[in-house]
Design an enzyme around this catalytic site. Structure first.
Site, PDB file in Angstrom:
ATOM      1  N   HIS A 126     -27.619   4.304   5.395  1.00 44.59           N
ATOM      2  CA  HIS A 126     -28.659   4.802   4.474  1.00 44.59           C
ATOM      3  C   HIS A 126     -28.458   6.301   4.302  1.00 44.59           C
ATOM      4  O   HIS A 126     -28.274   7.031   5.281  1.00 44.59           O
ATOM      5  CB  HIS A 126     -30.044   4.517   5.053  1.00 44.59           C
ATOM      6  N   HIS A 172     -30.123  14.269  -1.337  1.00 43.67           N
ATOM      7  CA  HIS A 172     -31.373  13.521  -1.279  1.00 43.67           C
ATOM      8  C   HIS A 172     -32.361  14.205  -2.219  1.00 43.67           C
ATOM      9  O   HIS A 172     -32.834  15.304  -1.926  1.00 43.67           O
ATOM     10  CB  HIS A 172     -31.907  13.491   0.153  1.00 43.67           C
TER      11      HIS A 172
END
Length: 584
Positions: A126, A172
């Site tokens: 992830h 991110h």
């Protein structure tokens, strides 16, 4: 004269503790005397019989036994040619305590690798580019390289325009994480994808790009991966290929971009792909809305329904063509998608809470869905420290891609490391047949239903050694040698979970416990044996002495040397346990 450790007490006098040599436990001596026929040496024939009968090494030949004996003699006695009569007790004990010669699990790929992809648990990362926490850590290609070298087969990249809007960065979104250029990540994947495993690497993309940047990504991907890149000529898979058929291939997976074929009908305007992807980053912001039905669907694949931004751009057709595994959409809600399936084989993504809710309310529907489609589960947004969720809920319901933060060290990640030690560490673990087929009464597997005990595992914890070589003599205690004990935990379906522990052995770098534990198992195929060594501390929290996790389905019976790992999952150089595994 023996060896001693000296500990300074209160700065004024020394305490002396003798370091005793590790000796064979009674079961080892008994096995040696039995198979050596009461003699002082074990011949190759006798050793081969021990390996087959006691250790369960089916198919072991006399030549195999002689090869192992030669290695032992060479290591212990530095003889280049096998000239001894056989193994004495010390040689025999030495062999049993070498994890490279006598480890606890199989080290080769041995599962059937010709089934479609959805038949496998897939080692998945992830936000694979993050070096630390989810909010402010650096983005880098280094964590991607480390993951691939560990055997991870699922890499996630979040794609965003750079500040000039003319190139693509990986970061991110909506956080303070520093970006890394996409091209650097892709080149790292190309160079390291198949170092550990030949089986396919799936790159899941979170796409926040405009069509011109999607076209740039397509060009970049083709240039870097070339013939390594797999995509179906038809544009959409009717059935997933097998890991065997996809050896040394790279696969892209994301939501296909919208193609606005009738621009003239866009009177109200349509959002661009970057605006229409209500992805994990939105879940990161919306995590407090857990339980709201409107979020009970696939986060990768929500439309977003933002109608206030106009765009007349066509999505990049080349980019769409390269997407082999389409991220599907639960158009009428998650339950409907799980029950009816999707029009073609696809991937759905859920938060860990969505999975837990679905597993609780309609778990067999989740199992049914994963028989034809791929289900990916990712951590909830509040895990800003890059911690991970408990993976057994996903695995016991057939979810193939549990996306884990590989830098989020702790018990959950240790379980992930444990499962993917299976099948030679190749990153693909064949799911048990009962997760892929209906039972004899046409029933679907339900992990909440308690089944009869299928087999019982007996675990013997004999002894441990190696800490004095890997740690300073005051690492655990400033005034005395450590007081070790071992925790033995079974993890699996709820009915199989259990915790045991040995007694504490005080003031000893080489503890001898010689204790047995039994674990009745209803679903041994999904069970993991978690082992953790702790050092007892009277005044503070017990110290960590190492850990490992072993898939029960892969355990080799007999007396085995069990390697031990640190908190990050790195193998300790010298520390290991001597254990025995028996299915009774």
């Amino acid at each position: 004269m023996g060896s001693y450790n000296y500990y300074r007490m209160f700065g004024c006098f020394n305490r002396k503790f003798k370091i005793s040599e590790t000796e064979p436990p009674p079961d080892v001596m008994s096995a040696f005397h039995k198979y050596a026929g009461g003699g002082t040496h074990m011949t190759p024939d006798q050793f081969a019989r021990f390996l087959v009968e006691y250790q369960g090494e089916e198919g072991c030949t006399l030549a195999d036994a002689e090869r192992l004996m030669h290695i032992v003699i060479q290591r212990r006695h530095h003889l280049t040619k096998y000239t001894r009569r056989g193994l004495d007790l010390e040689d025999f004990f030495y062999f049993l305590f070498q994890d490279d010669l006598n480890g606890p699990i199989k080290t080769q790929v041995h599962h059937d690798m010709t089934a479609p992809l959805q038949h496998y648990f897939i080692y998945t990362g992830h936000n694979s580019y993050l070096t630390g926490n989810q909010l402010s850590s650096d983005c880098s290609e280094i964590p991607i390289i480390k993951a691939l070298e560990r055997g991870v087969r699922g890499i996630e990249l979040d794609l965003w325009p750079n500040s000039a809007k003319d190139n693509v960065h990986v970061l991110h979104g909506r956080t303070l994480t520093t970006p890394v250029p996409l091209i650097k990540c892709l080149k790292s994947i190309r160079e390291h994808a198949f170092v550990k495993s030949p089986y396919p690497v799936i790159i899941t993309l979170e796409d926040h790009l405009t069509p011109d940047l999607q076209a740039k990504v397509a060009e970049m991907v083709i240039q870097i991966f070339g013939e390594m890149l797999y995509y179906p000529e038809s544009g959409c898979l009717e059935e997933f290929p097998s890991p065997e058929a996809l050896k040394h291939r790279i696969i892209l997976s994301t939501k296909p971009p919208k193609e606005y074929l009738e621009i003239k009908n866009q009177k109200e305007g349509t959002s661009s792909p970057a605006e229409k992807d209500s992805s994990e980053d939105d879940f990161f912001m919306k995590d407090t809305l857990e339980g709201d039905p409107k979020y009970d669907s696939d986060p990768d694949d929500e439309d977003g329904d933002i109608q206030n931004q106009k765009s007349s751009q066509l999505a990049a057709p080349e980019y769409k063509r390269l997407i082999a595994i389409h991220a599907g959409k639960a158009k009428q809600g998650l339950r409907h998608a799980l029950v009816t399936g999707l029009d073609k084989v696809k991937r759905l993504s859920l938060t860990e809470q969505d999975l837990e809710r679905a597993a609780s309310l309609y778990g067999t529907d989740v199992v049914r869905f994963t028989q034809k489609n791929i289900l990916r589960v990712f951590p909830k947004g509040t895990r800003v420290t890059s911690s991970n969720f408990y993976p057994l809920v996903g695995w016991t319901h057939g979810a193939q891609m549990l996306a884990f933060n590989m830098q989020g060290y702790g018990k959950s990640l240790w379980l992930m490391h444990g499962l993917f030690r299976s099948n030679g560490g190749c990153g693909y673990v064949k799911k048990p047949d009962f997760l892929m087929k209906r039972g004899p009464r046409n029933e679907l597997f339900d992990p909440k239903v308690k089944l009869p005990v299928k087999k019982t595992l007996k675990v013997s914890v004999y002894l441990g050694d190696g800490w004095r070589l890997d740690f300073s003599h005051t690492h655990f205690d400033s005034y005395s040698p450590p007081d070790f004990y071992t925790k033995v935990q079974m993890v699996g379906v709820p009915a199989d979970e259990a915790k045991k522990k040995t007694r504490i052995i005080e003031d000893d770098w080489g503890p001898i416990w010689d204790e047995d534990f039994t674990f009745p198992l209803t679903v041994p195929e999904l069970a993991l044996l978690r082992i953790e060594i702790r050092e007892h501390d009277m005044s503070e929290k017990d110290d960590f002495g190492g850990q490992t996790c072993l898939p029960v389905s892969e355990l080799r019976p007999g007396i085995r040397a069990v390697p031990i790992y640190d908190k990050k999952g790195e193998k300790l150089r010298s520390v290991r346990l001597l254990m025995r595994f028996q299915f009774i």
